[in-house]
Design an enzyme around this catalytic site. Sequence first.
Site, short mmCIF file in Angstrom:
data_model
loop_
_atom_site.label_atom_id
_atom_site.label_comp_id
_atom_site.label_asym_id
_atom_site.label_seq_id
_atom_site.Cartn_x
_atom_site.Cartn_y
_atom_site.Cartn_z
N SER A 55 0.84 -1.20 0.00
CA SER A 55 0.00 0.00 0.00
C SER A 55 0.88 1.25 0.00
CB SER A 55 -0.96 -0.04 1.20
OG SER A 55 -1.93 0.99 1.13
N LEU A 56 0.72 2.13 0.98
CA LEU A 56 1.55 3.33 1.04
C LEU A 56 3.03 2.99 1.04
CD1 LEU A 56 1.61 6.47 1.45
CD2 LEU A 56 1.66 6.01 3.91
#
Length: 321
Positions: free
Chosen positions: A99-100
């Site tokens: 994700s991030l």
Amino acid sequence: MSNPIVFLYPGQGAQYHHMGGELRSGHPVFAASIAHSSELCSAYLSPSLLEVLYDPAKRKHHPFDDLRYSHPALLAFELALSDTLLAEGIRPALFLGYSLGEFVAMTSSGVLSREQAFTLVCSQAKAVLETTRASSMLAILSEESLFHHRDDLFKETWLAAVNSPGHFVVSGFPEVLAQLHVRLQAEGITSLILPVSRGFHSALVDPLRTRFFDLVTGIPLNASGLSHVSCALQRRLSPADFGPELFWAILRRPVQFQRTLQWLETSGPYTYIDLGPSGTLANFARQILPATSASTVHHLVTGFGREIESLRDFLEQRSHS
């Protein structure tokens, strides 16, 4: 001969106030790196990133879910821990992003400059807050099959991540997830609301799409010598992957950590090092790896203190391997 090293970078949900505080006080490389990151955010944040992250009025258990700060805080922490290991002679062969954490992997592998990364992450957080409704994410300690076989439980939710054989995450509106949490509890299934104010990896972020593409289109990227493994695409990235569609896939598609690690293991063994603040990816990796695997898994920070001691213990262990 030692196994090749893979740095693991987690995303939203792992953060908390004062993460890395002991390293900031006790390791000059970590301190300098996170201070530099705070400076790179100065045009977007007031008060500063460091003032909010290390606010003396806050405790670790206080919510840290303001995307304006939690997004760049995770990027800054994970880059600082990477810099610390590099300064200690730890050289990764691959960077795996979740994700991030994919933006951290891109930065660590040289695809994005630090200036580009913080501009993108800060701008993305602002755009998410301005274009999407408040929502959340619920971690569930059960097999992924539960989501697919229980429409009565999971209507109005989206599968957001599959982390290990007994752990997946769904996104939804807060009232829906609150009811789901109660129903799961009644069936003896543990779940936990994550400290995230938006339901990433779901249709809940679709209103962001046009503005997000405006943010990422035209960013100059250095796609030479790629060593980035993506949990969005479940494989190692190639130069042809880089562009707006990849950035959107990272934000919108379900995170497939379990399948990505299983794919990576086919070319292993590796030494996996979790560079997040909570040790969550290390825990997932241990659940995924079969007993026959020659890979090893390590974490350095968990939120329970002993950050300097954990780093020292890890480095001493590496020196004897």
